[in-house]
Write an enzyme that holds these catalytic residues in place. Structure first.
Site, mmCIF file in Angstrom:
data_model
loop_
_atom_site.group_PDB
_atom_site.id
_atom_site.type_symbol
_atom_site.label_atom_id
_atom_site.label_comp_id
_atom_site.label_asym_id
_atom_site.label_seq_id
_atom_site.Cartn_x
_atom_site.Cartn_y
_atom_site.Cartn_z
ATOM 1 C CB SER A 82 -48.866 59.336 -42.435
ATOM 2 O OG SER A 82 -48.128 60.456 -43.155
ATOM 3 C CG ASP A 296 -50.378 61.582 -46.305
ATOM 4 O OD1 ASP A 296 -49.685 62.632 -46.851
ATOM 5 O OD2 ASP A 296 -49.595 61.173 -45.326
ATOM 6 C CG HIS A 297 -49.912 65.065 -43.798
ATOM 7 N ND1 HIS A 297 -48.608 65.660 -44.229
ATOM 8 C CD2 HIS A 297 -49.574 63.619 -43.559
ATOM 9 C CE1 HIS A 297 -47.885 64.757 -43.848
ATOM 10 N NE2 HIS A 297 -48.481 63.435 -43.553
HETATM 11 ZN ZN ZN Z 1 -44.579 63.279 -42.063
#
Ligand code: ZN
Length: 364
Positions: A82, A296-297
């Site tokens: 992150s 973010d992912h």
């Molecule tokens: Zn994480």
């Protein structure tokens, strides 16, 4: 023959008719407010799971006017953390995992919060984890180790961000160096809100709300904090006639997926989706507002599997299947709504989010 074709055509039209007309993204409005909403760990699997749990009834995500696919890799790892991802979105620079607001060599780079402040815009950061956590830190701090929470809190205290809300009180007033950053911030004019209710009642800027020693509770135990904090923050920031930049995070989708806990994941997704809906409503009511919703992912490598390999039979249930307790390298979806939304489509780098926001909100 003709009649049956017409009937079929009408049936197709009916099937394709939207439940309600989608508001068109305005093309002529200048962007004066940007609300960046980050679902930490929110991949397409998490969004699809919420759609399934909601029986495919329309969600805020269905209101998106434009969507893009966003690549998330960091400077030193195809699987980002992150910190690196927040830095990419906040500064336009890819960096190494664990870094926030600095290049791989440790050089500090300006973030959207600082650039917006330099132009006289209001700024706000609202999270459901703690303020010194990696994602919010990417929009305020500059350190090579995201776990230096006491140091990151000092950067928050010096940041002059107009609205700060989340957990993490211990990094401000239970510090190893004995400093009381909360008192220092109040001495400089900040209003301190120790509970969400105090924060919702806060009627002036700047304000800092710290509601837990470290992490806030997970949904649904957290109640409707994120929805109300989103609404109140946007109302406070809208007082600045020049405009504002806000980063609002559904922080704990990530934690639920690290734990491969579908019940918590759905609760966190539901909570975040409600907040996204309120941000879209704000954009409807305030010309010149752009809302971007992105992750973010992805966390958990979540896929949605059938319980039965025989697809000629009717469905016999699905399984939420996690392939990891860590992050995955799958690109994420960006949802855009409101002024300037048409600029977001195709396949993007996460660093393009910074570049676009800067160009649209702050000029080249
Ligand atoms: Zn994480």
């Amino acid at each position: 023959m003709k009649r049956s074709f017409l009937l079929l055509f009408c049936a197709v039209l009916l099937c394709n008719a939207p439940v309600e007309a989608q508001r068109k993204a305005p093309k002529s409005e200048k962007v004066r407010n940007v609300i960046l909403m980050i679902g930490d760990g929110m991949g397409l699997g998490q969004t699809a799971a919420l759609m399934i749990e909601n029986n495919y009834e329309p969600l805020a995500f269905d209101r998106a006017q434009y969507t893009a696919v966003c690549k998330t890799y960091s400077a030193n790892n195809r699987i980002t953390d992150s910190g690196a991802s927040a830095t990419a979105m906040a500064t336009g620079c890819k960096t190494a995992n664990s870094h926030v607001g600095v290049l791989p060599d440790g050089t500090a780079v300006a973030n959207l919060t600082e650039l917006a402040q330099a132009k006289g815009l209001a700024t706000g950061i609202v999270v459901t984890s703690h303020l010194a956590d990696a994602t919010p830190s990417g929009f305020v701090a500059h350190v090579s180790d995201r776990h230096e929470s006491d140091r990151i809190a000092e950067m928050f205290a010096a940041s002059k961000v107009d609205v700060l809300a989340g957990g993490g009180r211990q990094f401000f007033n239970e510090r190893e160096d004995g400093r009381d950053l909360l008192q220092e911030m109040q001495n400089k004019g900040y209003l301190y809100a120790p509970t969400p209710e105090d924060f919702f009642a806060a009627d002036r800027l700047p304000v800092i709300g710290l509601f837990a020693p470290k992490y806030m509770e997970r949904a649904p135990r957290r109640g409707d904090y994120l929805v109300k904090a989103t609404e109140h923050t946007l109302d406070l920031l809208a007082r600045n006639k020049k405009g504002f930049f806000a980063m609002i995070e559904g922080s704990q989708i990530d934690g639920a997926c690290h734990g491969n806990d579908s019940q918590e994941m759905i609760a966190e997704m539901h909570d975040f989706e409600q907040a996204v809906g309120r941000a879209f409503d704000f954009a409807d009511a305030h010309r010149g507002t752009l809302v971007l919703v992105v992750a973010d992912h992805e966390t958990g490598g979540l896929t949605i599997l059938s319980n039965n390999r025989d697809f000629t039979a009717s469905e016999s249930g699905i399984e939420y299947h996690y392939s990891t307790t860590s992050h995955s390298g799958t690109p994420v979806v960006l949802y855009a709504y409101g002024a300037g939304a048409y600029n977001f489509s195709g396949v993007m780098e996460n660093t393009d989010i910074f570049k676009m926001i800067k160009a649209l909100l702050l000029g080249k």
